[in-house]
Design an enzyme around this catalytic site. Structure first.
Site, PDB file in Angstrom:
ATOM      1  N   GLN A  98       0.854  -1.197   0.000  1.00 55.52           N
ATOM      2  CA  GLN A  98       0.000   0.000   0.000  1.00 55.52           C
ATOM      3  C   GLN A  98       0.886   1.242   0.000  1.00 55.52           C
ATOM      4  O   GLN A  98       0.392   2.355  -0.047  1.00 55.52           O
ATOM      5  CB  GLN A  98      -0.880   0.016   1.258  1.00 55.52           C
ATOM      6  CG  GLN A  98      -1.828  -1.165   1.329  1.00 55.52           C
ATOM      7  CD  GLN A  98      -2.398  -1.329   2.734  1.00 55.52           C
ATOM      8  OE1 GLN A  98      -3.403  -0.713   3.084  1.00 55.52           O
ATOM      9  NE2 GLN A  98      -1.773  -2.144   3.556  1.00 55.52           N
ATOM     10  N   ASP A 101       6.249   4.677  -1.547  1.00 58.15           N
ATOM     11  CA  ASP A 101       7.583   5.249  -1.340  1.00 58.15           C
ATOM     12  C   ASP A 101       8.713   4.611  -2.150  1.00 58.15           C
ATOM     13  O   ASP A 101       9.868   5.044  -2.056  1.00 58.15           O
ATOM     14  CB  ASP A 101       7.941   5.198   0.161  1.00 58.15           C
ATOM     15  CG  ASP A 101       7.874   3.775   0.750  1.00 58.15           C
ATOM     16  OD1 ASP A 101       7.949   2.794  -0.016  1.00 58.15           O
ATOM     17  OD2 ASP A 101       7.736   3.667   1.990  1.00 58.15           O
ATOM     18  N   HIS A 116      -1.608   1.568  -4.142  1.00 58.20           N
ATOM     19  CA  HIS A 116      -1.967   2.979  -3.977  1.00 58.20           C
ATOM     20  C   HIS A 116      -1.107   3.920  -4.816  1.00 58.20           C
ATOM     21  O   HIS A 116      -1.046   5.114  -4.547  1.00 58.20           O
ATOM     22  CB  HIS A 116      -1.934   3.363  -2.490  1.00 58.20           C
ATOM     23  CG  HIS A 116      -2.978   2.659  -1.676  1.00 58.20           C
ATOM     24  ND1 HIS A 116      -2.933   2.538  -0.308  1.00 58.20           N
ATOM     25  CD2 HIS A 116      -4.119   2.017  -2.064  1.00 58.20           C
ATOM     26  CE1 HIS A 116      -3.998   1.861   0.120  1.00 58.20           C
ATOM     27  NE2 HIS A 116      -4.724   1.526  -0.929  1.00 58.20           N
ATOM     28  N   GLU A 213       1.606  -3.816  16.979  1.00 59.74           N
ATOM     29  CA  GLU A 213       0.291  -3.581  17.590  1.00 59.74           C
ATOM     30  C   GLU A 213      -0.759  -4.467  16.953  1.00 59.74           C
ATOM     31  O   GLU A 213      -0.680  -4.766  15.757  1.00 59.74           O
ATOM     32  CB  GLU A 213      -0.087  -2.111  17.426  1.00 59.74           C
ATOM     33  CG  GLU A 213       0.778  -1.250  18.317  1.00 59.74           C
ATOM     34  CD  GLU A 213       0.434   0.208  18.251  1.00 59.74           C
ATOM     35  OE1 GLU A 213      -0.713   0.548  17.932  1.00 59.74           O
ATOM     36  OE2 GLU A 213       1.347   0.997  18.517  1.00 59.74           O
TER      37      GLU A 213
END
Ligand code: OAD
Length: 242
Positions: A98, A101, A116, A213
């Protein structure tokens, strides 16, 4: 648990990896969500929408130029490099990201499905034709498309926009035929990307999540590794090679 994963990888033929902003965070690229995330500091609808570009293209370009500059200063981290090496362990390996960069490409990964878009590429806001050469944009004098006269914009997916049909359908096809699916550094909440691991698991893949996380995917995952990808992925490669 890592040993079990290593055994499964050794028996698997088709692998799909989905990455998100988390994999680049150890390179110094800010993620979107979380305390230091980009969307905590900026309002997406003011910057990453067609409406924003129509009403204030100068500000939108200033923001993208800032992000381009930030990204052009960073380098791939051990997580990106480990994903290049991981390809060697499968007959079929698909890297879906996604991220915009280019860090996977810089690390040496090939045939990346960039869901993306790519922040370094430009296209026309009207006819979508890609501007071939990399051009720097002066926000005060935005160049126009040589075919239709539309303003040139970054070739990234904005809120409310459709993803490239060919790229997303290949991503679904590969996910549905994978033996193993790795979700790395994504909050797994932005669709359609977030549907890929779910569909893959439903189609029979072993689902692995690597993220310090928990996410909505964690309960569904067969393996959850609560580590930064730049630490975990090189360890995985080391074990696979041992
Ligand atoms: P997010 O910013 O939503 O999530 C980043 C995830 O990376 C979080 O779950 C973090 O816990 C995790 N993370 C942080 N550091 C990590 C590390 N060192 N190793 C592994 N994981 C780490 O980013 P995305 O999921 O990529 O879309 O966001 C998806 C999309 O939302 C983006 O592509 C962008 C945004 O709106 C568009 O611009 C279209």
């Amino acid at each position: 648990m890592l040993e079990n994963l290593v055994e499964i990888i050794k028996k698997s033929k088709n692998c799909v990896v989905l990455t998100g902003a988390g994999i680049s965070s150890e390179s110094g690229v800010p993620t979107f969500r979380g305390k230091e995330g980009l969307w905590g500091k900026f309002r997406p609808e003011e910057l990453a929408t067609m409406e924003a570009f129509m009403s204030n293209s100068q500000v939108v370009w200033e923001w993208y130029n800032w992000r381009r500059e930030l990204m052009s200063k960073v380098k791939p981290n051990p997580g990106h490099y480990a994903l290049v090496e991981l390809a060697e362990f499968f007959d079929d390996y698909t890297l879906i990201t996604q991220n915009v960069d280019s860090l996977h490409k810089m690390a040496g990964s090939e045939d990346i499905l960039e869901l993306h878009g790519n922040i370094y590429r430009n296209k026309c806001m009207n006819c979508n034709k890609i501007v071939d050469e990399e051009i720097e944009i002066d926000p005060e004098s935005i160049p126009l498309c040589i075919y239709c006269g539309g303003k040139i914009r970054p070739d990234v997916v904005w809120f409310g926009e459709m993803l490239n049909e060919l790229i997303i359908s290949e991503a679904f096809t590969k996910s549905e035929t994978a033996d193993i699916f790795l979700s790395v550094g994504t909050s797994a909440i932005v669709h359609p990307a977030a549907s890929l691991p779910v569909n893959s698991k439903r189609s029979g893949a072993i689902l692995v999540e690597i993220n310090p996380e928990m996410t909505p995917l964690t309960d569904l995952a067969d393996f959850y590794f609560e580590y930064p990808s730049g630490e975990f992925l090189p360890k995985l490669i080391e074990k696979l090679k041992a």
